[in-house]
Design an enzyme around this catalytic site. Structure first.
Site, PDB file in Angstrom:
ATOM      1  N   ASN A 219       0.850  -1.197   0.000  1.00 45.00           N
ATOM      2  CA  ASN A 219       0.000   0.000   0.000  1.00 45.00           C
ATOM      3  C   ASN A 219       0.885   1.246   0.000  1.00 45.00           C
ATOM      4  OD1 ASN A 219       0.583   0.726   2.862  1.00 45.00           O
ATOM      5  ND2 ASN A 219      -0.405  -1.254   3.192  1.00 45.00           N
ATOM      6  N   ASP A 288      -4.344  -6.178   4.984  1.00 49.53           N
ATOM      7  CA  ASP A 288      -5.389  -6.978   5.622  1.00 49.53           C
ATOM      8  C   ASP A 288      -5.426  -8.400   5.061  1.00 49.53           C
ATOM      9  OD1 ASP A 288      -6.322  -5.038   7.377  1.00 49.53           O
ATOM     10  OD2 ASP A 288      -7.523  -4.083   5.815  1.00 49.53           O
ATOM     11  N   LYS A 298       7.483 -17.555 -11.135  1.00 50.02           N
ATOM     12  CA  LYS A 298       6.803 -16.355 -11.615  1.00 50.02           C
ATOM     13  C   LYS A 298       5.504 -16.742 -12.343  1.00 50.02           C
ATOM     14  CE  LYS A 298       7.558 -12.454 -14.654  1.00 50.02           C
ATOM     15  NZ  LYS A 298       8.326 -12.014 -15.808  1.00 50.02           N
ATOM     16  N   PRO A 314      -3.534 -11.955  10.136  1.00 52.59           N
ATOM     17  CA  PRO A 314      -3.891 -11.779  11.552  1.00 52.59           C
ATOM     18  C   PRO A 314      -3.898 -10.289  11.887  1.00 52.59           C
ATOM     19  CG  PRO A 314      -1.625 -12.543  11.328  1.00 52.59           C
ATOM     20  CD  PRO A 314      -2.238 -12.601   9.954  1.00 52.59           C
ATOM     21  N   ASP A 315      -4.754  -9.888  12.798  1.00 51.87           N
ATOM     22  CA  ASP A 315      -4.762  -8.498  13.260  1.00 51.87           C
ATOM     23  C   ASP A 315      -3.748  -8.386  14.414  1.00 51.87           C
ATOM     24  OD1 ASP A 315      -7.038  -5.942  13.349  1.00 51.87           O
ATOM     25  OD2 ASP A 315      -5.469  -6.110  14.864  1.00 51.87           O
ATOM     26  N   ILE A 316      -2.730  -7.570  14.196  1.00 49.67           N
ATOM     27  CA  ILE A 316      -1.627  -7.506  15.165  1.00 49.67           C
ATOM     28  C   ILE A 316      -2.116  -6.943  16.502  1.00 49.67           C
ATOM     29  CG2 ILE A 316       0.642  -6.473  15.646  1.00 49.67           C
ATOM     30  CD1 ILE A 316       1.094  -6.542  12.556  1.00 49.67           C
ATOM     31  N   PHE A 332      -4.008   3.389  14.881  1.00 53.21           N
ATOM     32  CA  PHE A 332      -4.234   4.417  13.859  1.00 53.21           C
ATOM     33  C   PHE A 332      -5.381   3.953  12.970  1.00 53.21           C
ATOM     34  CE2 PHE A 332      -1.071   7.873  13.344  1.00 53.21           C
ATOM     35  CZ  PHE A 332      -0.400   7.676  14.544  1.00 53.21           C
ATOM     36  N   LYS A 346     -13.312   1.256  15.769  1.00 48.88           N
ATOM     37  CA  LYS A 346     -12.047   0.514  15.935  1.00 48.88           C
ATOM     38  C   LYS A 346     -11.518   0.616  17.368  1.00 48.88           C
ATOM     39  CE  LYS A 346     -10.800   0.828  11.113  1.00 48.88           C
ATOM     40  NZ  LYS A 346     -10.032   1.487  10.076  1.00 48.88           N
ATOM     41  N   LYS A 350     -11.114  -2.982  18.951  1.00 47.53           N
ATOM     42  CA  LYS A 350      -9.753  -3.473  19.198  1.00 47.53           C
ATOM     43  C   LYS A 350      -9.292  -3.229  20.638  1.00 47.53           C
ATOM     44  CE  LYS A 350      -8.381  -3.067  14.365  1.00 47.53           C
ATOM     45  NZ  LYS A 350      -7.257  -3.206  13.451  1.00 47.53           N
TER      46      LYS A 350
HETATM   47  N1  CTP Z   1      -3.745  -3.276  12.324  1.00 49.87           N
HETATM   48  C1  CTP Z   1      -3.070  -4.369  12.817  1.00 49.87           C
HETATM   49  N2  CTP Z   1      -3.097  -5.540  12.138  1.00 49.87           N
HETATM   50  C2  CTP Z   1      -3.793  -5.667  10.997  1.00 49.87           C
HETATM   51  C3  CTP Z   1      -4.497  -4.557  10.488  1.00 49.87           C
HETATM   52  C4  CTP Z   1      -4.456  -3.379  11.175  1.00 49.87           C
HETATM   53  O1  CTP Z   1      -2.442  -4.257  13.866  1.00 49.87           O
HETATM   54  N3  CTP Z   1      -3.802  -6.832  10.376  1.00 49.87           N
HETATM   55  C5  CTP Z   1      -3.696  -2.016  13.087  1.00 49.87           C
HETATM   56  C6  CTP Z   1      -3.077  -0.856  12.344  1.00 49.87           C
HETATM   57  O2  CTP Z   1      -1.682  -0.747  12.594  1.00 49.87           O
HETATM   58  C7  CTP Z   1      -3.838   0.329  12.908  1.00 49.87           C
HETATM   59  C8  CTP Z   1      -5.209  -0.254  13.247  1.00 49.87           C
HETATM   60  O3  CTP Z   1      -5.026  -1.661  13.344  1.00 49.87           O
HETATM   61  O4  CTP Z   1      -3.284   0.793  14.119  1.00 49.87           O
HETATM   62  C9  CTP Z   1      -6.286   0.037  12.276  1.00 49.87           C
HETATM   63  O5  CTP Z   1      -5.900  -0.356  11.000  1.00 49.87           O
HETATM   64  P1  CTP Z   1      -6.943  -0.360   9.806  1.00 49.87           P
HETATM   65  O6  CTP Z   1      -6.378  -1.081   8.650  1.00 49.87           O
HETATM   66  O7  CTP Z   1      -7.468   1.014   9.581  1.00 49.87           O
HETATM   67  O8  CTP Z   1      -8.108  -1.174  10.479  1.00 49.87           O
HETATM   68  P2  CTP Z   1      -8.814  -2.465  10.115  1.00 49.87           P
HETATM   69  O9  CTP Z   1      -9.210  -3.105  11.389  1.00 49.87           O
HETATM   70  O10 CTP Z   1      -7.994  -3.280   9.199  1.00 49.87           O
HETATM   71  O11 CTP Z   1     -10.137  -1.925   9.432  1.00 49.87           O
HETATM   72  P3  CTP Z   1     -10.487  -1.653   7.893  1.00 49.87           P
HETATM   73  O12 CTP Z   1      -9.323  -2.082   7.056  1.00 49.87           O
HETATM   74  O13 CTP Z   1     -11.702  -2.449   7.690  1.00 49.87           O
HETATM   75  O14 CTP Z   1     -10.729  -0.170   7.815  1.00 49.87           O
END
Ligand code: CTP
Length: 411
Positions: A219, A288, A298, A314-316, A332, A346, A350
């Site tokens: 991104n 995500d 390739k 995974p969501d960190i 953020f 969020k 979270k």
């Molecule tokens: N984050 C994380 N791990 C992920 C995705 C996001 O830790 N896999 C953290 C980011 O570093 C940020 C926060 O979650 O601090 C929000 O990230 P964002 O991408 O805006 O939130 P999402 O929960 O992924 O929501 P969406 O993409 O649906 O807006």
């Protein structure tokens, strides 16, 4: 009374040898000298011959209260303090602005004037704030010198991006005096400040998810806001570790940087550091999704359309929260619409202590130098007005320290 105050300053009793080289940013070195003195430092100035074309030695002599030196073989000055003695005098040698020529001399170990001789003759830390035309900075020779210096432990502050005196736009502007002063404090100051002794871990930058050996999903995150926040937290005394995705930025002075590529790697390093952290901040734009399968070879083009199967990463923040319900966590949220609503959602979802939300677009947030934030917490919010990311970071760092202190009164 005044001495009691001055010893509280972050650079009290610190000696800085400020080298000024020839460039339009030389006028900013006078402002930098004042900022260093305001922080308590004693500063002496050495100028190159070319610097005299941009600003007079008298300015620095008046501000520093010491004669300014330029010549290597000046009997009068050498009698007062020889150049080897001068090389031993400071706690830090800071060159700002540092021209392409002086940067090259530092990398190569050339010593053909007083400043380059001092850089070679000192055993004290060296910090350079490059300032030059964007093409000179981007030139492979300069980049190779910068890499050599960084590998040798020399701290490079900047350069920043933006409009240049020559009318061009790009990377090469000297960092602002406040940012350089903060880097000096981060390098020299004994940790004082509201976050002294606190361990802060930040994620920053994008992640990179491989599709095949030559392609990946990523991104537009540049990492600038996260890096600026790491520097600002360090300036408040914190012990800062930055877990960084692939970005084109040097580690801020005094900050430990760990490089990763994928979301899973970022989570693994975060998981190792979270148990001993006091504050965890997720500034990274974590992908995500990742490819369900990474092709070993390739991927070749054949059909007119191609579907790529993706699976959730995974969501960190959520994963760390599950293991540490007590950890002070800041997230953020980059949003293109309904900013407050998504950010508050969020914050709750979270289980964060604070969330900093930014509107994407209009020259803000992703891959830009400016930002504006709206920070939310349970029962309150605060707007951080549009400004350079370093300035926004300082305000946000102060807010984080304030809320952390409120949440952990005994800490
Ligand atoms: N984050 C994380 N791990 C992920 C995705 C996001 O830790 N896999 C953290 C980011 O570093 C940020 C926060 O979650 O601090 C929000 O990230 P964002 O991408 O805006 O939130 P999402 O929960 O992924 O929501 P969406 O993409 O649906 O807006």
């Amino acid at each position: 009374m005044s001495s009691a105050i001055s010893t509280d300053l972050p650079l009290a009793r610190r000696r800085i040898l400020l080298g000024v080289t020839g460039g339009i940013a030389a006028y900013k070195a006078a402002e930098l000298l004042r900022r260093l003195q305001d922080a308590g430092a004693e500063v002496r100035v050495v100028m190159t011959r070319h610097a005299h074309e941009f600003i007079t030695p008298m300015t620095f002599q008046a501000l520093s209260g010491h004669p300014v030196r330029s010549a290597l073989f000046d009997p009068a000055h050498e009698a007062a303090m020889g150049h080897i003695e001068l090389a031993r005098w400071p706690d830090l040698v800071l060159v700002a602005p540092c021209s392409a020529n002086t940067l090259a001399k530092a990398a190569l170990g050339l010593a053909d004037d007083l400043l380059s001789t001092l850089m070679l003759a000192t055993d004290k830390p060296l910090m350079l704030a490059p300032a030059m035309n964007r093409l000179m900075w981007a030139h492979p020779a300069t980049q190779a010198h910068a890499a050599t210096l960084a590998a040798r432990g020399v701290t490079l502050v900047g350069p920043g991006d933006g409009a240049q005196a020559c009318g061009e736009i790009g990377a090469g502007r000297m960092s602002e005096p406040e940012a350089i002063r903060d880097a000096v404090i981060a390098q020299l100051a004994a940790p004082t400040g509201p976050l002294a002794g606190k361990k802060v871990v930040l994620t920053a930058g994008p992640t990179r998810e491989a599709i095949d050996p030559v392609r990946f999903i990523t991104n537009r995150s540049s990492g600038k806001q996260g890096y600026a926040l790491a520097a600002a937290l360090r300036a408040l005394g914190a012990e800062v570790t930055l877990i960084s995705g692939p970005v084109n930025l040097p580690a801020p002075a005094g900050v430990t940087r760990i490089d990763v590529e994928t979301a899973e790697q970022m989570l693994a390093r975060a998981g190792e550091l979270a148990p001993s952290a006091d504050i965890f901040i997720g500034t990274a734009a974590v992908a995500d999704y990742r490819a369900a399968e990474v092709a070993v070879q390739k991927v070749k083009k054949s059909a007119d359309t191609l579907s790529l199967a993706l699976i959730r990463n995974p969501d960190i923040l959520a994963t760390l929260r599950a293991g540490r319900p007590d950890l002070f966590m800041v997230g953020f949220a980059a949003e293109t619409e309904r900013l407050a609503e998504h950010a508050r959602d969020k914050l709750v979802r979270k289980h964060l202590n604070l969330i900093a939300a930014n509107q994407v677009g209009d020259g803000l947030a992703f891959d830009t130098d400016d930002n504006a934030l709206q920070v939310f917490w349970s029962g309150g919010e605060q707007v951080i007005a549009r400004g350079p990311k370093a300035e926004v970071a300082r305000t946000l760092a102060g807010l984080i320290a304030h809320h952390y202190a409120k949440a952990t009164p005994a800490a």
